[in-house]
Design a protein around this motif. Sequence first.
Motif, PDB file in Angstrom:
ATOM      1  N   ARG A 198       0.831  -1.202   0.000  1.00 39.20           N
ATOM      2  CA  ARG A 198       0.000   0.000   0.000  1.00 39.20           C
ATOM      3  C   ARG A 198       0.875   1.264   0.000  1.00 39.20           C
ATOM      4  O   ARG A 198       0.588   2.231  -0.700  1.00 39.20           O
ATOM      5  CB  ARG A 198      -0.939  -0.054   1.219  1.00 39.20           C
ATOM      6  N   VAL A 199       1.980   1.238   0.759  1.00 38.21           N
ATOM      7  CA  VAL A 199       2.882   2.398   0.796  1.00 38.21           C
ATOM      8  C   VAL A 199       3.425   2.669  -0.608  1.00 38.21           C
ATOM      9  O   VAL A 199       3.415   3.809  -1.089  1.00 38.21           O
ATOM     10  CB  VAL A 199       4.046   2.168   1.794  1.00 38.21           C
ATOM     11  N   LEU A 200       3.871   1.596  -1.279  1.00 34.35           N
ATOM     12  CA  LEU A 200       4.434   1.772  -2.627  1.00 34.35           C
ATOM     13  C   LEU A 200       3.369   2.311  -3.591  1.00 34.35           C
ATOM     14  O   LEU A 200       3.651   3.157  -4.443  1.00 34.35           O
ATOM     15  CB  LEU A 200       5.000   0.448  -3.144  1.00 34.35           C
ATOM     16  N   LYS A 201       2.138   1.838  -3.414  1.00 32.78           N
ATOM     17  CA  LYS A 201       1.051   2.309  -4.269  1.00 32.78           C
ATOM     18  C   LYS A 201       0.822   3.815  -4.043  1.00 32.78           C
ATOM     19  O   LYS A 201       0.628   4.587  -4.985  1.00 32.78           O
ATOM     20  CB  LYS A 201      -0.224   1.525  -3.914  1.00 32.78           C
ATOM     21  N   ASN A 202       0.867   4.232  -2.773  1.00 33.38           N
ATOM     22  CA  ASN A 202       0.672   5.648  -2.454  1.00 33.38           C
ATOM     23  C   ASN A 202       1.791   6.508  -3.045  1.00 33.38           C
ATOM     24  O   ASN A 202       1.546   7.621  -3.522  1.00 33.38           O
ATOM     25  CB  ASN A 202       0.616   5.845  -0.933  1.00 33.38           C
ATOM     26  N   VAL A 203       3.028   5.981  -3.003  1.00 34.05           N
ATOM     27  CA  VAL A 203       4.148   6.714  -3.612  1.00 34.05           C
ATOM     28  C   VAL A 203       3.893   6.860  -5.115  1.00 34.05           C
ATOM     29  O   VAL A 203       4.079   7.933  -5.695  1.00 34.05           O
ATOM     30  CB  VAL A 203       5.490   5.985  -3.354  1.00 34.05           C
ATOM     31  N   GLY A 204       3.423   5.770  -5.717  1.00 33.63           N
ATOM     32  CA  GLY A 204       3.123   5.794  -7.148  1.00 33.63           C
ATOM     33  C   GLY A 204       2.064   6.826  -7.495  1.00 33.63           C
ATOM     34  O   GLY A 204       2.196   7.571  -8.473  1.00 33.63           O
ATOM     35  N   VAL A 205       1.009   6.894  -6.685  1.00 33.58           N
ATOM     36  CA  VAL A 205      -0.065   7.865  -6.929  1.00 33.58           C
ATOM     37  C   VAL A 205       0.488   9.291  -6.841  1.00 33.58           C
ATOM     38  O   VAL A 205       0.196  10.147  -7.681  1.00 33.58           O
ATOM     39  CB  VAL A 205      -1.227   7.662  -5.916  1.00 33.58           C
ATOM     40  N   ALA A 206       1.335   9.539  -5.813  1.00 29.56           N
ATOM     41  CA  ALA A 206       1.884  10.886  -5.627  1.00 29.56           C
ATOM     42  C   ALA A 206       2.832  11.254  -6.767  1.00 29.56           C
ATOM     43  O   ALA A 206       2.741  12.342  -7.342  1.00 29.56           O
ATOM     44  CB  ALA A 206       2.607  10.977  -4.280  1.00 29.56           C
TER      45      ALA A 206
END
Length: 476
Positions: A198-206
Amino acid sequence: MANPVDTLGHCRPTARLILSTPDPRSVARLRYAFSAYAALHGIRVVDDDSADVTVAHGDVDTAVQVRLPAGYRLRPDTEPAPPPVQVDGMPCFHLAPSGEPDVLGEVFEWLAAPHERASTELDDIGRIPPEHTLAGTHGLDRRVPWANRWLARLHRAVRTALPGLPGSPPSPFGASRTFVASHDMDHLSSRRLVNGHRVLKNVGVAVAGRRDLRTGAAILGAAARRTVHGRPTIVGVADLLAGEAARGVRATYTVVAESTHRRDPGYRLDDDFVRHTLADIAEAGHELAVHGSYRSLEVPGQLEHEYALLADAGFPATGGRQHWLRHRGGELFAALERAGAEWDSTYGHPDLVGYRHGAAFPFLPYDLDRERARPVVEIPMVVMERALCTAGSRPADWAATATEVLRAAGDDGWGGTAVLWHDYAFPGAALPAGLAETYWAVLDAGDHWVTAAEVAAATRTRWADAGALTGLPGRT
Ligand SMILES: [Zn+2]
């Protein structure tokens, strides 16, 4: 006969509405709008000569103290609202032949939102997009609670007959402004792999989605710090519980009781971490409510099932909010009625702050099929944390923006609306870090905070006294 006095010692004035229109649908709609007025001001609606004030809508034979211009026009269900005409700086959809606005017609247009029902355009989530609401279609400022403004205009007219009435709507909580803090729990996992993903996904979104390198780096840094200290990287419930306990604030936390779609959180009520988290929230005196899953309104009986699951787990809920704010209107309230729910707080937008239905107050939505108020209290969701990032203000101004929008009714309201801060905004590994501090600043701004269930109970009593739930004596 002395008027009943409410629990706060306010004298309870009574009002009667007489309508000139013989059309039963118009009668039901205009009475509903009058109930909204009476409920906001704590007035009892009666249907006989005992009323302290009698209000006429249109030309009637009876002697009355207040006459309202009649201009409400029914239109087919499939027809959206026509462009409004500006009168006194207010957008008017229902002008009387005299050119004056029909205040009750305007209030109905906002609260019942027949315009949204006429919308056939859905976004890729299956929701009515903000550009197809009454405010969106006609370019009206969502930060202005237009329904409050209309009700204030009606109140000024009523006060000419009853000058002893308070100028502002009295709060059922005795405080000048009362709001609801709510938290939708979209991730509840203690598993490192799940959270890391989930953290990596959030970084990707940002980074890829918003081209926001700074937030991407900040998310990685926050996740690393939380991991070093052995704290969950994505779940911020413990942070919330500590900050709210320090302030003596009780909030409303919503739970997805069953995941049936890839856009659902995926946690389970029988998971140890989930059970302990819910128990901690309940023990701290907060409210637990249902976060209706992504497909909860598509699968027959699913939303009712989710209420039952949460109750079986030991956490009976009286209301909730839809995950992704996913709904198209009537089907949500029909399901909530079947589930026996008392409140909902889905009406709002994820990326825009303000008043979707022009109402800076809780209200009973209108059932356009059965032509009556629904017995479920809507608590408008006015600010979702993420919307502040796009509201055009700098992080340092976010708290002021949120508080300003919440208080936009000024003296024309007492509150009863909600803010939504996801718990995952607090560890700093999902959203810009400033949003956590913003929440605490909003709580510290001097307003009174209660749970959604408390707002719902007070609102329901007022709408019942305003004749909206049971009908009036002598009505068929
Ligand atoms: Zn959600």
